[in-house]
Design an enzyme around this catalytic site. Structure first.
Site, PDB file in Angstrom:
ATOM      1  N   ARG A  60      -6.572   0.818   6.817  1.00 19.19           N
ATOM      2  CA  ARG A  60      -6.019   0.799   8.174  1.00 19.19           C
ATOM      3  C   ARG A  60      -6.791   1.751   9.091  1.00 19.19           C
ATOM      4  O   ARG A  60      -7.437   2.694   8.644  1.00 19.19           O
ATOM      5  CB  ARG A  60      -4.548   1.201   8.153  1.00 19.19           C
ATOM      6  CG  ARG A  60      -3.631   0.195   7.503  1.00 19.19           C
ATOM      7  CD  ARG A  60      -2.185   0.667   7.529  1.00 19.19           C
ATOM      8  NE  ARG A  60      -1.954   1.765   6.597  1.00 19.19           N
ATOM      9  CZ  ARG A  60      -1.856   3.036   6.927  1.00 19.19           C
ATOM     10  NH1 ARG A  60      -1.993   3.402   8.195  1.00 19.19           N
ATOM     11  NH2 ARG A  60      -1.634   3.968   6.008  1.00 19.19           N
ATOM     12  N   THR A 244       5.175   0.037  -5.118  1.00 17.51           N
ATOM     13  CA  THR A 244       5.085  -1.306  -5.695  1.00 17.51           C
ATOM     14  C   THR A 244       5.192  -1.261  -7.212  1.00 17.51           C
ATOM     15  O   THR A 244       5.956  -2.022  -7.825  1.00 17.51           O
ATOM     16  CB  THR A 244       3.757  -1.966  -5.281  1.00 17.51           C
ATOM     17  OG1 THR A 244       3.712  -2.076  -3.855  1.00 17.51           O
ATOM     18  CG2 THR A 244       3.629  -3.344  -5.896  1.00 17.51           C
TER      19      THR A 244
END
Length: 532
Positions: A60, A244
């Site tokens: 990002r 996750t």
């Protein structure tokens, strides 16, 4: 020319997007993979996956995100954290990007953000790259086919990686730009091929809208016990801390792996898929995620593979340590079909401590939980953001500062109220280093983290004997069956206990200095945590 599942009442031309060669609406996975291969955007991998690279942008670009200043946003945006953009600069950027689509193919997906029908928003994603369209189709929630006939977007994302912004003309920092206009309900993304900007833009929208409805938006994964959605847990944490991995527990039902809301009814997933880091992924430690990396249409991002067999190399981080796989939720066998669960019984805050000071697990009082939530101490993991090449200690408030359009205290107050109302037990879990800081110590063993979390979630950990940590004041279990007692006391894992004391004192001082910014706006019990 417009093809595919087109809503005749809501086309691109109605949104001012004209002059394109062709627009393909709501193509499904087989067609999207075929188009991407035909356009040479990627290659076919093992099991029919789509292997892509993202060029120089492998993470990002948070410093390139801008929000349009307007009367409605002037007093609601956390401007110290969000770069402002003037309306006329945004308009110039928009018009120049519209001109850029001339004679280009565009791919459109009409999707939901939010599993709760009462609060979800409709998002239209217009992509220059076919694989970006496949990526976001995985990551958001796909409407039923009949719903597409009447779909109208609440927000639109226009993503053109081949367009490069002019900082002087467009009022941005670099040629890469992520610009949000909450009044026009429009997001413009340019100059980067990193697909994660699509999903994080949607997260930012929900982070802005939901607090006004009393809903807590959370950068967290979530799961619940099999057959018991009341036994729900959420896992706060930045990318790379284990959200996750730890939520994909084969013995529990996965609600979602990254972004959720907490309403008066319970929690709900914002997304319809997973975006998992794959570096050092193994079938033993993470079997569900490992299996998904070999399933049809999974997007494999920035990974290398054998030229003949297409077998992925999970150790090779030559492209980036931030290599990932994007796939729909139903690729995880134990995923929730609804994306809904009840109020959290346990709240886990994940920190990747590069100092090696934090214990593997600690129990927090509600005030301590708020202190650690607003602090958001962790480490930026290599590759997640541009320029990060090794773990960097950081404070990312609410475990998600790059995605917060509002002041942290707004989110903190909502979370504090919900914890008090529903009586959740709060834990701090360190998935970072033990036995020393990064470079000296070792990464916390994942089998130990899983065992401690299992004991916390099933209630057995609460019955163990706890000690009070002398530096942070939280409670740390003394012994846990199956866990080396030395691991539970990080000081004992260091070769030099005095060096541990010095590192702990340094970290405590960093916490206190960072938290000063919140003291005017928090209540006395949370302030007392800072004062020790």
């Amino acid at each position: 020319m417009e093809k595919g599942r087109v809503n005749p009442n809501f086309t691109l031309t109605d949104q001012g997007i004209k002059g394109f060669a062709a627009a393909y609406y709501n193509l499904t996975e087989p067609d999207l993979v075929a188009h991407a291969l035909d356009r040479k955007e990627g290659s076919l991998g093992e099991g029919g996956t789509l292997m892509v690279t993202t060029g120089k942008f492998t993470g990002r670009s948070p410093k390139d995100k801008h929000v349009v200043m307007s009367p409605s946003t002037k007093d609601t945006i956390w401007w110290e954290n969000n770069a402002r953009m003037e309306k006329d600069a945004f308009d110039r950027l928009h018009q120049d990007m519209l001109a850029h689509v001339k004679d280009r193919d565009l791919y459109v997906q009409d999707l939901y953000a939010g599993a709760d029908p009462k609060t979800r928003i409709n998002v239209r994603v217009v992509s220059e790259l076919t694989w970006h369209n496949l990526f976001i189709r995985h990551l958001l929630i796909r409407p039923d086919r009949q719903a597409l006939d009447s779909f109208e977007a609440d927000f639109t994302i226009l993503n053109l990686p081949s367009f490069f912004a002019d900082p002087e003309r467009h009022g941005c920092r670099t040629e890469t730009v992520i610009a949000l206009d909450f009044d026009r309900k429009l997001i413009l993304i340019a100059g980067t091929e990193y697909a994660g900007e699509n999903k994080k833009s949607v997260f930012t929208i929900l982070n802005y809208l939901l607090p006004e409805k009393g809903i807590m938006p959370m950068h967290c994964s979530a799961n619940h016990a099999r057959g018991n959605p009341v036994d729900t847990a959420v896992f706060f944490g930045l990318s790379g801390t284990g959200k996750t991995t730890l939520s994909a527990d084969p013995n529990r039902i996965l609600v979602g792996d990254d972004e959720h809301g907490w309403s008066n009814e319970g929690i709900f997933n914002f997304e319809g898929g997973c975006y998992a880091k794959t570096i050092r992924l193994s079938p033993e430690a993470e079997p569900e995620i490992f299996a998904a990396t070999k399933m049809f249409a999974t997007v494999i991002e920035n990974m290398t593979a054998d030229d003949e067999t297409k077998t992925l190399d999970y150790e090779d981080d030559s492209l980036t340590a931030n290599m990932r796989a994007a796939y729909p939720m139903h690729y995880i066998a134990n995923a929730s079909e609804s994306g809904l669960a009840r109020h959290p019984k346990n709240i886990v805050m994940l920190t990747c401590d590069a100092f090696g000071v934090m214990p593997p697990i600690a129990r927090l009082t509600p005030a301590q939980a708020m202190y650690h939530f607003l602090s958001g101490f962790t480490s930026k993991v290599a590759g997640t953001e541009r320029g990060v090449t090794e773990p960097e200690p950081t404070f990312s408030t609410c475990f998600g500062a790059p995605f917060l359009p509002r002041r942290p205290e707004e989110y903190g107050q909502i979370l504090q109220d919900k914890i008090a109302r529903h009586g959740a037990t709060c834990w701090l879990v360190n998935t970072g280093w033990t036995g020393g800081a990064y470079g000296t110590g070792e990464r916390m063993p994942i089998h130990a983290t899983r065992a401690l979390l299992t004991a916390a979630l099933d209630g057995t950990l609460a019955s163990r004997t706890f000690r009070k940590d002398p530096y942070f004041g939280f409670e740390v279990p003394v012994t846990v069956p199956g866990i080396d007692a030395e691991l539970l006391d990080p000081r004992g894992t260091w070769n030099d206990p005095q060096a541990y004391d010095a590192a702990a004192q340094k970290l405590v001082a960093m916490f206190a200095e960072n938290f000063e910014q919140y003291t005017p706006n928090i209540n006395a019990d949370v302030r007392a945590v800072m004062l020790g």
